[in-house]
Scaffold this motif. Sequence first.
Motif, mmCIF file in Angstrom:
data_model
loop_
_atom_site.group_PDB
_atom_site.id
_atom_site.type_symbol
_atom_site.label_atom_id
_atom_site.label_comp_id
_atom_site.label_asym_id
_atom_site.label_seq_id
_atom_site.Cartn_x
_atom_site.Cartn_y
_atom_site.Cartn_z
ATOM 1 N N LEU A 287 48.968 5.685 86.167
ATOM 2 C CA LEU A 287 49.674 6.691 84.978
ATOM 3 C C LEU A 287 51.394 5.416 85.817
ATOM 4 O O LEU A 287 51.217 5.801 86.615
ATOM 5 C CB LEU A 287 49.785 7.777 86.218
ATOM 6 N N GLY A 288 51.726 6.059 84.049
ATOM 7 C CA GLY A 288 53.502 5.163 85.140
ATOM 8 C C GLY A 288 53.385 3.798 84.431
ATOM 9 O O GLY A 288 54.676 2.931 84.967
ATOM 10 N N VAL B 271 45.116 -3.237 74.015
ATOM 11 C CA VAL B 271 43.751 -2.080 73.549
ATOM 12 C C VAL B 271 43.864 -1.536 74.929
ATOM 13 O O VAL B 271 42.959 -0.753 75.294
ATOM 14 C CB VAL B 271 42.975 -2.503 72.474
ATOM 15 N N ASN B 272 43.190 -2.876 75.879
ATOM 16 C CA ASN B 272 43.309 -2.898 76.849
ATOM 17 C C ASN B 272 43.625 -1.582 77.798
ATOM 18 O O ASN B 272 42.927 -0.191 78.708
ATOM 19 C CB ASN B 272 42.644 -3.715 77.805
ATOM 20 N N TYR B 273 44.855 -1.906 77.814
ATOM 21 C CA TYR B 273 46.235 -0.705 78.367
ATOM 22 C C TYR B 273 45.738 0.525 78.242
ATOM 23 O O TYR B 273 45.509 1.681 78.660
ATOM 24 C CB TYR B 273 47.255 -1.025 77.799
ATOM 25 N N ILE B 274 45.604 1.379 76.686
ATOM 26 C CA ILE B 274 45.393 1.724 75.599
ATOM 27 C C ILE B 274 43.941 3.019 76.096
ATOM 28 O O ILE B 274 43.834 4.227 76.661
ATOM 29 C CB ILE B 274 45.794 2.110 74.535
ATOM 30 N N GLU B 275 43.301 2.294 76.812
ATOM 31 C CA GLU B 275 41.710 2.759 76.602
ATOM 32 C C GLU B 275 41.445 3.427 77.984
ATOM 33 O O GLU B 275 40.973 3.728 78.162
ATOM 34 C CB GLU B 275 40.476 1.503 76.583
ATOM 35 N N HIS B 276 42.010 2.850 79.185
ATOM 36 C CA HIS B 276 41.863 4.092 80.384
ATOM 37 C C HIS B 276 43.177 4.334 80.861
ATOM 38 O O HIS B 276 42.883 4.750 82.062
ATOM 39 C CB HIS B 276 40.992 3.211 81.428
ATOM 40 N N TYR B 277 44.398 4.475 80.611
ATOM 41 C CA TYR B 277 45.714 4.441 81.005
ATOM 42 C C TYR B 277 45.923 6.135 81.872
ATOM 43 O O TYR B 277 45.311 6.838 81.038
ATOM 44 C CB TYR B 277 46.694 5.129 79.825
ATOM 45 N N GLY B 278 45.870 5.775 83.177
ATOM 46 C CA GLY B 278 46.264 6.807 84.112
ATOM 47 C C GLY B 278 44.712 7.327 84.450
ATOM 48 O O GLY B 278 44.727 8.523 85.768
ATOM 49 N N GLY C 24 47.399 19.241 86.054
ATOM 50 C CA GLY C 24 48.042 19.267 86.595
ATOM 51 C C GLY C 24 48.048 18.519 87.336
ATOM 52 O O GLY C 24 49.469 18.448 88.579
ATOM 53 N N ASP C 25 46.879 18.016 89.097
ATOM 54 C CA ASP C 25 47.318 17.443 89.657
ATOM 55 C C ASP C 25 47.801 16.370 89.645
ATOM 56 O O ASP C 25 46.156 15.427 88.916
ATOM 57 C CB ASP C 25 45.530 17.559 90.025
ATOM 58 N N ILE C 26 48.427 15.227 90.435
ATOM 59 C CA ILE C 26 48.659 13.826 89.590
ATOM 60 C C ILE C 26 48.001 13.269 90.831
ATOM 61 O O ILE C 26 48.033 11.523 90.284
ATOM 62 C CB ILE C 26 50.572 13.639 89.927
ATOM 63 N N THR C 27 48.058 13.911 91.913
ATOM 64 C CA THR C 27 46.779 13.182 92.692
ATOM 65 C C THR C 27 45.572 12.834 92.136
ATOM 66 O O THR C 27 44.470 11.991 93.036
ATOM 67 C CB THR C 27 47.019 14.167 93.719
ATOM 68 N N ARG C 28 45.413 12.602 91.532
ATOM 69 C CA ARG C 28 43.701 12.778 90.566
ATOM 70 C C ARG C 28 43.588 11.658 89.883
ATOM 71 O O ARG C 28 42.780 11.207 89.355
ATOM 72 C CB ARG C 28 43.000 13.969 89.828
ATOM 73 N N ALA C 29 44.921 11.036 89.308
ATOM 74 C CA ALA C 29 44.865 9.944 88.284
ATOM 75 C C ALA C 29 45.103 8.927 89.117
ATOM 76 O O ALA C 29 45.324 8.510 90.199
ATOM 77 C CB ALA C 29 46.534 10.021 87.153
ATOM 78 N N ASN C 30 44.976 7.685 88.590
ATOM 79 C CA ASN C 30 45.578 6.586 88.932
ATOM 80 C C ASN C 30 46.636 6.532 88.772
ATOM 81 O O ASN C 30 47.248 6.266 87.663
ATOM 82 C CB ASN C 30 44.144 5.449 87.939
ATOM 83 N N LEU C 31 47.497 5.907 89.715
ATOM 84 C CA LEU C 31 48.517 6.407 90.223
ATOM 85 C C LEU C 31 49.154 4.999 90.550
ATOM 86 O O LEU C 31 48.563 3.722 91.012
ATOM 87 C CB LEU C 31 49.066 7.127 90.799
ATOM 88 N N MET C 32 50.476 3.993 89.923
ATOM 89 C CA MET C 32 50.813 3.345 90.491
ATOM 90 C C MET C 32 51.135 3.315 91.908
ATOM 91 O O MET C 32 51.214 4.622 92.867
ATOM 92 C CB MET C 32 52.446 3.421 90.185
#
Length: 370
Positions: free
Chosen positions: A176-177, A257-264, A355-363
């Motif tokens: 994400l980001g 395409v890889n970038y799109i498939e799992h973003y965040g 809305g819980d950003i901590t659950r995302a794959n973050l930079m």
Amino acid sequence: MSAADPKRGLWALGLIAPGCALLPSQLVLRTGFEVFWWIGPIIVLIVIPVLDWVVGEDGSNPRDEDYEMLSGDRYYRWCTYLFLPIQLIGLVIAAAMWAGDDLDMIDKLGLAATLGFVGGIGINAAHELGHRAERLERWLSKAALAQSGYGHFYVEHNRGHHVRAATPEDPASARLGESLWRFLPRSVIGGFVSAVELELERLRRKGLRWWSVHNNLLQAWSMTLILFGALTLAFGPAMLPYLLLQALIGIGLLETVNYIEHYGLLRRVRPDGRWARCSPAESWNSDRLVTNVFLFHLQRHSDHHANPGRRYQTLRSSDAAPQLPAGYATMILWAAVPPLWRRVMDPRVLHHYSGDITRANLMPGTRRAA
């Protein structure tokens, strides 16, 4: 039209992609429009996005009772097998044109872009074949990767990406980001390093050395060396810059395409601290009919990661998966413009996690969404 697969007659249209390598010279000859040297980017970046919006959603899922019949139907295999000879013939024709004096530099660049898009989509055909257990299809997968010189994808995708997808350890899962332009070098370099490490480990377990005929990486890279060497001997070194350019474009298309498939997206962590099995919730899904046919159901990526053994014709679209707002062809265009991409996708990632950003794959170092 088949009751088991309403799209059965459409899958052969997936061969339009490698056909793009054969069409430019004839289209230019018959119309006089030199823009047709660029037919690959035109179809992928203009025609397909428009058709996706006009035609709309696919909406058909194979029934459970038809799974075995669809899996065993060799018609679907031939739709991917035929991709390779058409792709190769187009590359040989292009190499002859790059070596000649009939085209100016702009036209040769357009032809290189077209071949690059064919090669990038060819990696998708290699992706489908590389997941199969049959020895022939695995060898065909390596052959399909030769044009782009991306043979390590065969190892990294199957034994690296599918193990680590939607985790911070996976170079092919965008955070994400993270912009596309920051992701590309991370994924290209990280995927290469991972493939080498994975193959070294496999060879050690089998008591084999790196310089072995059983080394999957050396097998795949040898195919590229033979192909590029043969084309150079046949047509001379003048065509090499365009040959290399088309390979770079193909790689760029795959990694976009890889970038799109799992973003965040991020997998759950189990109580024992290990990553949970990849579910449909960790891959973006899209069900636009035109791109589904053009890319052999690659857009049903959620089901592919949840059930990697399924052949493309049996993949299902899942409502449990996060949904992209458009087909892959449109998303590629948006990904190239980071502010637009983040405006479209960041809110969807946050919505997916309530809305819980901590659950995302973050930079690394990220504290909040921009």
